[in-house]
Design a protein around this motif. Structure first.
Motif, PDB file in Angstrom:
ATOM      1  N   VAL A   3     -90.654 -14.399  78.946  1.00 20.77           N
ATOM      2  CA  VAL A   3     -89.322 -13.906  79.282  1.00 20.77           C
ATOM      3  C   VAL A   3     -89.402 -12.431  79.631  1.00 20.77           C
ATOM      4  O   VAL A   3     -90.191 -11.674  79.054  1.00 20.77           O
ATOM      5  CB  VAL A   3     -88.325 -14.124  78.126  1.00 20.77           C
ATOM      6  CG1 VAL A   3     -88.147 -15.595  77.838  1.00 20.77           C
ATOM      7  CG2 VAL A   3     -88.745 -13.380  76.871  1.00 20.77           C
ATOM      8  N   THR A   4     -88.573 -12.023  80.592  1.00 19.77           N
ATOM      9  CA  THR A   4     -88.469 -10.628  80.991  1.00 19.77           C
ATOM     10  C   THR A   4     -87.258 -10.017  80.288  1.00 19.77           C
ATOM     11  O   THR A   4     -86.177 -10.616  80.258  1.00 19.77           O
ATOM     12  CB  THR A   4     -88.305 -10.505  82.513  1.00 19.77           C
ATOM     13  OG1 THR A   4     -89.451 -11.074  83.144  1.00 19.77           O
ATOM     14  CG2 THR A   4     -88.168  -9.054  82.933  1.00 19.77           C
ATOM     15  N   ILE A   5     -87.456  -8.832  79.732  1.00 22.73           N
ATOM     16  CA  ILE A   5     -86.366  -8.183  79.009  1.00 22.73           C
ATOM     17  C   ILE A   5     -85.883  -6.936  79.738  1.00 22.73           C
ATOM     18  O   ILE A   5     -84.693  -6.686  79.829  1.00 22.73           O
ATOM     19  CB  ILE A   5     -86.804  -7.844  77.563  1.00 22.73           C
ATOM     20  CG1 ILE A   5     -87.096  -9.150  76.809  1.00 22.73           C
ATOM     21  CG2 ILE A   5     -85.729  -7.031  76.838  1.00 22.73           C
ATOM     22  CD1 ILE A   5     -87.603  -8.957  75.397  1.00 22.73           C
ATOM     23  N   THR A  10     -92.287  -7.763  79.546  1.00 20.02           N
ATOM     24  CA  THR A  10     -92.216  -9.191  79.233  1.00 20.02           C
ATOM     25  C   THR A  10     -92.725  -9.489  77.832  1.00 20.02           C
ATOM     26  O   THR A  10     -93.476  -8.710  77.238  1.00 20.02           O
ATOM     27  CB  THR A  10     -93.031 -10.020  80.239  1.00 20.02           C
ATOM     28  OG1 THR A  10     -94.413  -9.598  80.190  1.00 20.02           O
ATOM     29  CG2 THR A  10     -92.498  -9.846  81.650  1.00 20.02           C
ATOM     30  N   ASP A 143     -81.694 -21.227  81.168  1.00 18.20           N
ATOM     31  CA  ASP A 143     -83.023 -21.826  81.040  1.00 18.20           C
ATOM     32  C   ASP A 143     -83.289 -22.228  79.597  1.00 18.20           C
ATOM     33  O   ASP A 143     -83.862 -23.274  79.321  1.00 18.20           O
ATOM     34  CB  ASP A 143     -84.115 -20.829  81.457  1.00 18.20           C
ATOM     35  CG  ASP A 143     -84.018 -20.425  82.909  1.00 18.20           C
ATOM     36  OD1 ASP A 143     -83.313 -21.108  83.662  1.00 18.20           O
ATOM     37  OD2 ASP A 143     -84.646 -19.418  83.274  1.00 18.20           O
ATOM     38  N   ARG A 145     -82.276 -21.103  75.116  1.00 19.67           N
ATOM     39  CA  ARG A 145     -81.768 -20.250  74.050  1.00 19.67           C
ATOM     40  C   ARG A 145     -82.911 -20.087  73.047  1.00 19.67           C
ATOM     41  O   ARG A 145     -83.295 -21.052  72.397  1.00 19.67           O
ATOM     42  CB  ARG A 145     -80.546 -20.875  73.361  1.00 19.67           C
ATOM     43  CG  ARG A 145     -79.231 -20.713  74.121  1.00 19.67           C
ATOM     44  CD  ARG A 145     -78.081 -21.308  73.304  1.00 19.67           C
ATOM     45  NE  ARG A 145     -76.782 -20.970  73.834  1.00 19.67           N
ATOM     46  CZ  ARG A 145     -76.120 -21.689  74.733  1.00 19.67           C
ATOM     47  NH1 ARG A 145     -76.667 -22.815  75.187  1.00 19.67           N
ATOM     48  NH2 ARG A 145     -74.924 -21.312  75.164  1.00 19.67           N
ATOM     49  N   VAL A 156     -81.560 -16.994  77.975  1.00 21.52           N
ATOM     50  CA  VAL A 156     -82.503 -16.752  79.063  1.00 21.52           C
ATOM     51  C   VAL A 156     -82.035 -17.494  80.311  1.00 21.52           C
ATOM     52  O   VAL A 156     -81.711 -18.687  80.262  1.00 21.52           O
ATOM     53  CB  VAL A 156     -83.920 -17.225  78.675  1.00 21.52           C
ATOM     54  CG1 VAL A 156     -84.898 -16.979  79.826  1.00 21.52           C
ATOM     55  CG2 VAL A 156     -84.392 -16.515  77.405  1.00 21.52           C
ATOM     56  N   GLN A 157     -82.014 -16.759  81.421  1.00 24.16           N
ATOM     57  CA  GLN A 157     -81.635 -17.348  82.708  1.00 24.16           C
ATOM     58  C   GLN A 157     -82.590 -16.803  83.779  1.00 24.16           C
ATOM     59  O   GLN A 157     -82.777 -15.584  83.874  1.00 24.16           O
ATOM     60  CB  GLN A 157     -80.194 -16.995  83.049  1.00 24.16           C
ATOM     61  CG  GLN A 157     -79.637 -17.703  84.274  1.00 24.16           C
ATOM     62  CD  GLN A 157     -78.165 -17.358  84.482  1.00 24.16           C
ATOM     63  OE1 GLN A 157     -77.847 -16.239  84.874  1.00 24.16           O
ATOM     64  NE2 GLN A 157     -77.283 -18.313  84.207  1.00 24.16           N
ATOM     65  N   GLY A 159     -85.642 -16.811  83.707  1.00 25.35           N
ATOM     66  CA  GLY A 159     -86.742 -16.132  83.052  1.00 25.35           C
ATOM     67  C   GLY A 159     -86.409 -14.777  82.466  1.00 25.35           C
ATOM     68  O   GLY A 159     -87.297 -14.100  81.919  1.00 25.35           O
ATOM     69  N   THR A 160     -85.145 -14.357  82.527  1.00 24.36           N
ATOM     70  CA  THR A 160     -84.733 -13.038  82.052  1.00 24.36           C
ATOM     71  C   THR A 160     -83.709 -13.175  80.929  1.00 24.36           C
ATOM     72  O   THR A 160     -82.822 -14.039  80.988  1.00 24.36           O
ATOM     73  CB  THR A 160     -84.120 -12.215  83.203  1.00 24.36           C
ATOM     74  OG1 THR A 160     -85.113 -12.016  84.216  1.00 24.36           O
ATOM     75  CG2 THR A 160     -83.629 -10.858  82.716  1.00 24.36           C
ATOM     76  N   VAL A 161     -83.808 -12.321  79.913  1.00 27.69           N
ATOM     77  CA  VAL A 161     -82.816 -12.312  78.836  1.00 27.69           C
ATOM     78  C   VAL A 161     -81.516 -11.747  79.383  1.00 27.69           C
ATOM     79  O   VAL A 161     -81.464 -10.613  79.870  1.00 27.69           O
ATOM     80  CB  VAL A 161     -83.321 -11.477  77.641  1.00 27.69           C
ATOM     81  CG1 VAL A 161     -82.210 -11.320  76.601  1.00 27.69           C
ATOM     82  CG2 VAL A 161     -84.547 -12.129  77.009  1.00 27.69           C
ATOM     83  N   TRP A 164     -77.072 -12.755  74.239  1.00 26.34           N
ATOM     84  CA  TRP A 164     -77.436 -13.251  72.916  1.00 26.34           C
ATOM     85  C   TRP A 164     -76.208 -13.890  72.280  1.00 26.34           C
ATOM     86  O   TRP A 164     -75.073 -13.730  72.759  1.00 26.34           O
ATOM     87  CB  TRP A 164     -77.978 -12.124  72.031  1.00 26.34           C
ATOM     88  CG  TRP A 164     -76.999 -10.999  71.793  1.00 26.34           C
ATOM     89  CD1 TRP A 164     -76.735  -9.942  72.622  1.00 26.34           C
ATOM     90  CD2 TRP A 164     -76.136 -10.833  70.665  1.00 26.34           C
ATOM     91  NE1 TRP A 164     -75.770  -9.131  72.084  1.00 26.34           N
ATOM     92  CE2 TRP A 164     -75.389  -9.647  70.881  1.00 26.34           C
ATOM     93  CE3 TRP A 164     -75.937 -11.560  69.487  1.00 26.34           C
ATOM     94  CZ2 TRP A 164     -74.447  -9.180  69.955  1.00 26.34           C
ATOM     95  CZ3 TRP A 164     -74.992 -11.094  68.574  1.00 26.34           C
ATOM     96  CH2 TRP A 164     -74.268  -9.920  68.807  1.00 26.34           C
TER      97      TRP A 164
END
Length: 259
Positions: A3-5, A10, A143, A145, A156-157, A159-161, A164
């Motif tokens: 995941v990319t934040i 990542t 994508d 939780r 996550v959508q 690949g990105t957060v 929350w």
């Protein structure tokens, strides 16, 4: 799963979530998932870990990782300080995928910045509070939780957060760094919790600040009910920590005196 934040920063999803009970500090309107019990311990924790953390006037959300193993060891999230999303948008928050208990391992030892979310969505009965980067997130499915702790998940959508969530938030009510009551909340507390959220996440708060008589009367009713509740005192006191301040600043202060 990776995941990319923050742009190119990542982390990789692992199998072990944090075994730390979340603390919903209602007065500061934030959720802490960390083992520190006071300010001094928090300071040492930040020095011993890396990730996203406050710096001077910059106060992003926090994800902190162990320097040796690069594993997630703590988190702190702020609820958006704005009016909650309307009921129609909140109803669009997808129910799937369900949270999957997981940990995170940083792909490298490097600090980053986790932007504070801008939208708060309240589920019916406030059973779940979901905080999103923006409402555009609701236009497409999620994508995953990533359940980093009990009832706390990263959304996550692509690949990105992108946000929350906190499930059953009333269970974790407390103030400061204190642990929440381990006993389940009583029904009266759940109703009062929704009443309190109505005060601080709807136009009612503006009416309180403008000293609208009906809004102040409603605020006093909630304050009285919290003080009269005999059960679940820890949670009632957590709600009072904010509601009581509002009563003091707006309902009890003479008109013309600024809080």
């Amino acid at each position: 799963m990776r995941v990319t934040i923050d742009d190119d920063w990542t982390a990789t999803v692992t199998g072990d979530p944090l075994h730390i009970t979340p603390r919903f500090d209602f007065r500061d309107f934030r959720v802490r998932v960390a083992a520190y019990a006071h300010v001094e311990e928090r300071g040492r924790f930040l020095l011993d870990t890396f990730g996203s953390q406050p710096w001077l006037w910059d106060t992003p959300d926090e994800l902190r990782f162990d320097r040796a193993g690069r594993e997630l060891v703590g988190a702190e999230f702020q609820f958006p300080g704005v009016e909650a999303a309307d009921a129609e948008d909140s109803a669009r928050v997808p129910a799937t995928p369900l949270p999957h208990p997981c940990g995170l391992r940083a792909d490298e030892v490097r600090d980053f910045r986790l932007e504070v979310t801008s939208e708060l969505c309240r589920a019916p009965g406030d059973a779940v509070l979901t905080c999103l980067r923006d409402l555009d997130v609701l236009d497409e499915p999620l994508d995953a939780r990533v359940g980093i702790a009990a009832d706390v998940a990263l959304l996550v959508q692509h690949g990105t957060v992108v946000g929350w969530s906190l499930t059953d938030p009333v269970r974790y009510l407390t103030t400061g760094f204190a642990a929440p009551d381990p006993a389940p909340p009583v029904p009266a507390t759940r109703l009062l919790f929704t009443d309190c959220l109505d005060v601080i996440t709807t136009p009612l708060l503006d009416e309180v600040r403008e000293r609208n008589p009906a809004a102040l009367a409603r605020l006093r009713e909630i304050d009285k009910a919290l003080r009269a509740q005999r059960e679940d005192r820890h949670r009632a006191d957590a709600l009072l920590s904010l509601i009581g301040n509002l009563v003091e600043d707006y309902a009890d202060r003479p008109t013309g005196q600024n809080p």
